[in-house]
Design a protein around this motif. Structure first.
Motif, PDB file in Angstrom:
ATOM      1  N   ASN A 132      19.773 -79.559 -69.036  1.00 46.75           N
ATOM      2  CA  ASN A 132      20.296 -78.524 -69.941  1.00 46.75           C
ATOM      3  C   ASN A 132      21.775 -78.268 -69.667  1.00 46.75           C
ATOM      4  OD1 ASN A 132      20.302 -77.112 -67.548  1.00 46.75           O
ATOM      5  ND2 ASN A 132      18.805 -75.579 -68.173  1.00 46.75           N
ATOM      6  N   GLY A 133      22.406 -79.172 -68.910  1.00 43.38           N
ATOM      7  CA  GLY A 133      23.823 -79.024 -68.587  1.00 43.38           C
ATOM      8  C   GLY A 133      24.041 -78.393 -67.232  1.00 43.38           C
ATOM      9  N   ALA A 134      23.092 -77.546 -66.795  1.00 39.01           N
ATOM     10  CA  ALA A 134      23.202 -76.882 -65.490  1.00 39.01           C
ATOM     11  C   ALA A 134      22.213 -77.476 -64.495  1.00 39.01           C
ATOM     12  CB  ALA A 134      22.963 -75.379 -65.638  1.00 39.01           C
ATOM     13  N   ASP A 135      20.994 -77.742 -64.952  1.00 42.36           N
ATOM     14  CA  ASP A 135      19.940 -78.296 -64.096  1.00 42.36           C
ATOM     15  C   ASP A 135      19.456 -79.616 -64.671  1.00 42.36           C
ATOM     16  OD1 ASP A 135      19.930 -75.953 -62.427  1.00 42.36           O
ATOM     17  OD2 ASP A 135      18.818 -74.932 -64.022  1.00 42.36           O
ATOM     18  N   THR A 136      19.142 -80.546 -63.769  1.00 44.52           N
ATOM     19  CA  THR A 136      18.615 -81.852 -64.171  1.00 44.52           C
ATOM     20  C   THR A 136      17.259 -82.068 -63.525  1.00 44.52           C
ATOM     21  OG1 THR A 136      20.846 -82.772 -64.380  1.00 44.52           O
ATOM     22  CG2 THR A 136      19.033 -84.344 -64.205  1.00 44.52           C
ATOM     23  N   LYS A 137      16.306 -82.541 -64.315  1.00 44.66           N
ATOM     24  CA  LYS A 137      14.963 -82.805 -63.811  1.00 44.66           C
ATOM     25  C   LYS A 137      14.683 -84.304 -63.812  1.00 44.66           C
ATOM     26  CE  LYS A 137      13.159 -78.423 -65.617  1.00 44.66           C
ATOM     27  NZ  LYS A 137      12.152 -77.792 -66.521  1.00 44.66           N
ATOM     28  N   PRO A 138      13.859 -84.802 -62.881  1.00 45.90           N
ATOM     29  CA  PRO A 138      13.575 -86.239 -62.799  1.00 45.90           C
ATOM     30  C   PRO A 138      12.557 -86.695 -63.838  1.00 45.90           C
ATOM     31  CG  PRO A 138      12.374 -85.085 -61.086  1.00 45.90           C
ATOM     32  CD  PRO A 138      13.207 -84.047 -61.785  1.00 45.90           C
ATOM     33  N   ASP A 139      12.778 -86.325 -65.082  1.00 49.66           N
ATOM     34  CA  ASP A 139      11.897 -86.733 -66.176  1.00 49.66           C
ATOM     35  C   ASP A 139      12.727 -87.461 -67.222  1.00 49.66           C
ATOM     36  OD1 ASP A 139       9.610 -85.388 -65.093  1.00 49.66           O
ATOM     37  OD2 ASP A 139      10.417 -83.482 -65.863  1.00 49.66           O
TER      38      ASP A 139
END
Length: 301
Positions: A47-54
């Motif tokens: 979302n621009g601030a957090d990245t998820k390993p999906d």
């Protein structure tokens, strides 16, 4: 991006700062790639601030559109696995609106289609505003929400409203009042007009009405033109002639496209196309800050 918009807004008249935030999503092809220039791996949910390993297979895009002055500018995008859920979308939309307001623009409306997640996000923001008003002892307003003191009206885009009206009319009758009398509009009225197929000297008088407009199994559900043509002035006039003057008829004589067609881009393709869109648009006379030098293309909420 927002710092550049802030500089531009300082030179704008107050009425030209009035704008709407438009948002929509598109499907992507899941793909992981390494951007050597930016030293960044793209293709994951972020979302621009957090990245998820999906793996991401959808992009959510936010755009600024002028109301008095004609300008438009894409300002942000995020990647998600499947469509962005309502609560997350509400959070992103609120963050984008805050950034736009901080940049000096006056957001008065949001525009989106009637997707389930979009409606849920709007309802969440309206419920938050309603609860806040009650806590302050104020009379809450209906069908609006407030962000940083700005009252914002959520709107649904007319093309989707046309399609929704058409889809409802296919299965339901429409009751309305005209000249003090109650009338009923039915899909059968349109079907009967199509079947009558009025012709004058070899020319079809209702050329906009075809099987693709009327026959349920043949209607392209995603094509707006078949809904707008169905409710056109020509079709409406002939429906009136058919049913109000019975017998008259029978007796009468680009992010999706980047260099080439690409309807299902990868996240890397999308990022590249979005960057190109920004550069082209910022050098256009329709941009709020024409010919500006971008400080940073990759947008973070």
């Amino acid at each position: 991006m927002f710092s550049q918009l802030k500089e531009v807004s300082k030179k704008m008249k107050i009425e030209n700062k009035l704008c709407a935030v438009i948002f929509d999503e598109m499907a992507l092809k899941a793909n992981i790639s390494f951007n050597q220039r930016r030293d960044l791996i793209t293709g994951f949910v972020t979302n621009g601030a957090d990245t998820k390993p999906d793996f991401s297979d959808h992009a959510q895009v936010f755009m600024l559109r002028g109301i008095v002055k004609n300008y438009k500018q894409a300002v942000s995008y995020t990647f998600s696995a499947a469509a962005t859920k309502g609560p997350e979308l509400a959070k992103q939309l609120k963050a984008v609106i805050k950034k736009v307001i901080e940049a000096g623009f006056i957001v008065v409306a949001t525009i989106c289609d009637q997707g389930t997640n979009n409606r849920q996000a709007i309802n969440i923001l309206m419920e938050e505003t309603h609860a806040a008003s009650l806590r302050l002892g104020n009379e809450p307003k209906d069908n609006t929400f407030i962000v940083d003191g700005h009252e914002i009206v959520p709107l649904y885009d007319p093309p989707h409203l046309l399609k929704c009206i058409r889809n409802n009319l296919k299965t339901k009758n429409l009751t309305y009042n005209f000249d003090g009398q109650e009338h009923i509009a039915k899909w059968d009225h349109i079907y009967e007009l199509h079947k009558a197929n009025p012709i004058y000297k070899g020319l079809r008088l209702v050329s906009k009405l075809t099987d693709y407009h009327v026959v349920h199994s043949k209607i392209p559900k995603m094509k707006v033109k078949f809904a707008s043509q169905l409710f056109s002035r020509t079709v409406g006039a002939w429906v009136i002639l058919q049913f109000c003057y019975s017998g008259y008829i029978n007796s009468s004589p680009r992010i999706r496209s980047h260099g080439c067609q690409n309807n299902n881009p990868t996240p890397e393709n999308f990022s590249s196309a979005f960057t190109t869109l920004l550069i082209n648009n910022m050098s256009s006379i329709h941009a709020p800050g024409a010919r500006m030098i971008l400080e940073k293309i990759y947008i973070h909420l």
